[in-house]
Motif scaffolding. Structure first.
Motif, PDB file in Angstrom:
ATOM      1  N   HIS A  47       1.007  -1.107  -0.005  1.00  0.00           N
ATOM      2  CA  HIS A  47       0.179   0.071  -0.043  1.00  0.00           C
ATOM      3  C   HIS A  47       0.861   1.084   0.137  1.00  0.00           C
ATOM      4  O   HIS A  47       2.089   1.308   0.240  1.00  0.00           O
ATOM      5  N   GLY A  48       0.085   2.349  -0.351  1.00  0.00           N
ATOM      6  CA  GLY A  48       1.028   3.476  -0.066  1.00  0.00           C
ATOM      7  C   GLY A  48       1.250   4.156   1.298  1.00  0.00           C
ATOM      8  O   GLY A  48       0.440   3.274   2.046  1.00  0.00           O
ATOM      9  N   GLY A  49       2.124   5.033   1.309  1.00  0.00           N
ATOM     10  CA  GLY A  49       2.052   5.534   2.672  1.00  0.00           C
ATOM     11  C   GLY A  49       1.263   6.807   3.006  1.00  0.00           C
ATOM     12  O   GLY A  49       0.615   7.320   1.799  1.00  0.00           O
ATOM     13  N   LEU A  50       1.164   7.327   4.278  1.00  0.00           N
ATOM     14  CA  LEU A  50       0.264   8.521   4.524  1.00  0.00           C
ATOM     15  C   LEU A  50       0.985   9.456   5.319  1.00  0.00           C
ATOM     16  O   LEU A  50       1.754   9.379   6.260  1.00  0.00           O
ATOM     17  N   VAL A  51       0.835  10.857   4.647  1.00  0.00           N
ATOM     18  CA  VAL A  51       1.466  12.009   5.378  1.00  0.00           C
ATOM     19  C   VAL A  51       0.390  12.992   5.625  1.00  0.00           C
ATOM     20  O   VAL A  51      -0.570  13.357   4.945  1.00  0.00           O
ATOM     21  N   ILE A  52       0.253  13.344   6.997  1.00  0.00           N
ATOM     22  CA  ILE A  52      -0.742  14.203   7.568  1.00  0.00           C
ATOM     23  C   ILE A  52      -0.144  15.368   7.938  1.00  0.00           C
ATOM     24  O   ILE A  52       0.770  15.353   8.992  1.00  0.00           O
ATOM     25  N   ILE A  53      -0.394  16.628   7.384  1.00  0.00           N
ATOM     26  CA  ILE A  53       0.299  18.016   7.636  1.00  0.00           C
ATOM     27  C   ILE A  53      -0.611  18.617   8.473  1.00  0.00           C
ATOM     28  O   ILE A  53      -1.904  19.276   7.747  1.00  0.00           O
TER      29      ILE A  53
ATOM     30  N   LYS B 121       2.812  15.660  10.785  1.00  0.00           N
ATOM     31  CA  LYS B 121       3.533  16.916  10.850  1.00  0.00           C
ATOM     32  C   LYS B 121       3.112  17.766  11.946  1.00  0.00           C
ATOM     33  O   LYS B 121       1.774  18.262  11.476  1.00  0.00           O
ATOM     34  N   GLY B 122       3.420  18.095  12.825  1.00  0.00           N
ATOM     35  CA  GLY B 122       2.942  18.965  13.948  1.00  0.00           C
ATOM     36  C   GLY B 122       2.835  18.248  15.182  1.00  0.00           C
ATOM     37  O   GLY B 122       2.308  16.903  15.268  1.00  0.00           O
ATOM     38  N   GLY B 123       3.273  18.738  16.159  1.00  0.00           N
ATOM     39  CA  GLY B 123       3.090  18.173  17.528  1.00  0.00           C
ATOM     40  C   GLY B 123       1.776  17.683  17.969  1.00  0.00           C
ATOM     41  O   GLY B 123       1.541  16.588  18.407  1.00  0.00           O
ATOM     42  N   ILE B 124       0.667  18.624  18.010  1.00  0.00           N
ATOM     43  CA  ILE B 124      -0.687  18.405  18.384  1.00  0.00           C
ATOM     44  C   ILE B 124      -1.075  17.350  17.443  1.00  0.00           C
ATOM     45  O   ILE B 124      -1.999  16.440  17.864  1.00  0.00           O
ATOM     46  N   THR B 125      -1.018  17.611  16.157  1.00  0.00           N
ATOM     47  CA  THR B 125      -1.557  16.762  15.211  1.00  0.00           C
ATOM     48  C   THR B 125      -0.852  15.108  15.425  1.00  0.00           C
ATOM     49  O   THR B 125      -1.746  14.317  15.356  1.00  0.00           O
TER      50      THR B 125
END
Length: 478
Positions: free
Chosen positions: A301-307, A411-415
């Motif tokens: 599968h592909g990877g996931l990046v959440i910003i 990407k991001g602390g709270i995220t």
């Protein structure tokens, strides 16, 4: 306007060197004699950015804390995510944490040290968190705190304290923290860069900068351990101790004096960035993680990046990532949070698109609309509540995934905290190490939604312009 920036080269060339191997030997001897369990309360998941092989618990139940006390390792982390809390929520959480730590310590007959790990650019619920911890522990045990150590140095992120002023490195210049974008944070803003004045400002004058204790680089680099120890022995009434540092050696030398003072009966609370945790936990250096160490071979599968982070550095890194052919991009219009029905439709679109692309073996970067949602100066609490709704929606993208991605980057602390605890439902993770300096990777526990997946926690304000792109491309190379 006066320019208070300093040249990196000029500053560092004027600091004397020390025998690092001798310092290391002295530190190991002191750490071996310290029988404390070190508990790091992390106000977002980026605090593990200097360690490896330690546990992170995502709740502070008595059961989890007891489990942490029973581990062989001298240190464990509790992820509080309190930077995303209101003041009332963080106060309640820290009362519960302190009470459970005291109970678990009695049950296991162990002494303990608490490090409140906060942002290296000084944002967060300070002094609220450490004051609540202090008051609750003193009420429920015989421990009485003499002082509080303030040590925001974080080499990997370019955060240095020199002449009591905290600096953030931008290329070849050191900029006083109070003159950076971080100081303008709508929830946790401040004006002072001198750490004594910052602590005075944050405590509304309860503690005066002129009466605080300052551990100088001169004392550290001349290895005047006795003098530093004596300074610590003189601290009382929960006064503040400001520690200067430009390298790990400074933290190590300070820790040697600190442990000696602890053995003589002194009790301290700590507000620090991630460098102190590595030193006090006796964590060894290790090389950066490779793709082979992070990826299982059978996931196509592909990877996931959440910003989610909106700091300038994150946006620059996103723009650089957009140049990569390895990723498909999905923008999430989070401003629709003001229109609940439209927001729900937008979220459904993002989730469906993300699932489809990952299943097709494509890497997906979901990013929130870059413009900040600005309701005006007098509505900070409302903004914080809306940001929680947005964060919940971003988290639900992972919660609603029907396919396991090859990897996840947040990407991001709270995220990254919300995705780890709520999206991936992690109760306990192991810190595998770092994929880049200051960018940690969790290996998720068996109870999580995707057991054993590599979860990259990419702080919003850390890394070079190209780091996000390079990490994604490295993980995407078959």
């Amino acid at each position: 306007m006066q320019n208070n920036n300093r040249s990196v080269e000029e500053v560092f060339n004027n600091i004397p060197s020390v025998d690092t191997s001798l310092v290391q030997q002295m530190l190991e001897k002191e750490l071996n004699g310290l029988d404390h369990k070190i508990i790091v309360l992390d106000d977002d998941p980026t605090g593990v950015q200097t360690v490896h092989g330690v546990s992170v618990y995502t709740d502070w139940s008595l059961e989890s804390i007891d489990r942490g006390f029973k581990e062989e390792h001298s240190m464990f982390f509790i992820l509080t995510n309190s930077r995303g809390f209101t003041a009332a929520e963080t106060s309640k959480a820290h009362e519960e944490i302190a009470a459970n730590i005291v109970e678990a310590a009695k049950k296991n007959n162990r002494k303990f040290t608490i490090i409140s790990r906060g942002d290296s650019t000084l944002r967060g619920h300070y002094p609220l968190e450490t004051e609540v911890l202090k008051d609750t522990i003193e009420e429920k045990s015989d421990n009485q705190f003499d002082g509080e150590i303030i040590l925001p140095f974080f080499k990997e992120g370019g955060r240095f304290t020199i002449d009591n002023v905290h600096y953030v490195q931008y290329d070849t210049e050191l900029v006083p923290a109070g003159e950076t974008e971080f100081a303008k944070d709508r929830t946790f803003g401040y004006t002072r860069s001198h750490l004594g004045e910052w602590a005075e400002e944050k405590s509304n004058g309860q503690y005066q900068a002129e009466h605080m204790t300052y551990i100088s680089l001169e004392s550290l680099r001349s290895m005047n351990i006795d003098l530093i120890e004596q300074q610590l022995l003189n601290v009382e009434n929960f006064n503040k101790v400001i520690v200067n540092a430009v390298d790990y050696t400074d933290v190590q030398l300070f820790t040697i004096a600190l442990i000696r003072a602890i053995h003589k009966g002194k009790h301290f609370m700590f507000r620090s960035a991630a460098a102190l945790t590595k030193v006090m936990g006796g964590i060894s250096d290790r090389s950066l993680l490779t793709r082979a160490e992070m990826m299982s071979g059978d996931n196509n599968h592909g990877g996931l990046v959440i910003i989610g982070s909106h700091v300038k550095k994150t946006t620059e890194q996103l723009e650089e990532l957009k140049k990569s052919s390895a990723v498909e991009f999905v923008e999430f219009n989070v401003h629709l949070v003001l229109e609940p029905d439209q927001f729900e439709r937008e979220l459904n679109r993002v989730v469906e698109t993300t699932n489809k692309l990952i299943l097709e073996g494509k890497n997906v970067a979901v990013y929130t609309k870059r413009e900040r949602l600005d309701l005006g100066e007098d509505r900070k609490e409302d903004e914080l509540k809306l940001s929680v709704q947005i964060s919940d929606a971003v988290t639900s993208i992972v919660k609603r995934l029907k396919v396991q991605p090859a990897y996840i980057i947040a990407k991001g602390g709270i995220t990254s905290s919300d995705i780890g605890t709520n999206g991936l439902e992690v109760k306990r993770a192991t810190v595998a190490g770092q994929i880049r300096p200051g960018i940690p990777v969790w290996t998720t526990g068996n109870e999580s939604k995707f057991p054993g997946i590599s979860y990259v926690i990419f702080p919003g304000n850390v890394g070079t312009k190209t780091d996000l792109r390079e990490v994604v491309e490295m993980l995407s190379t078959k």
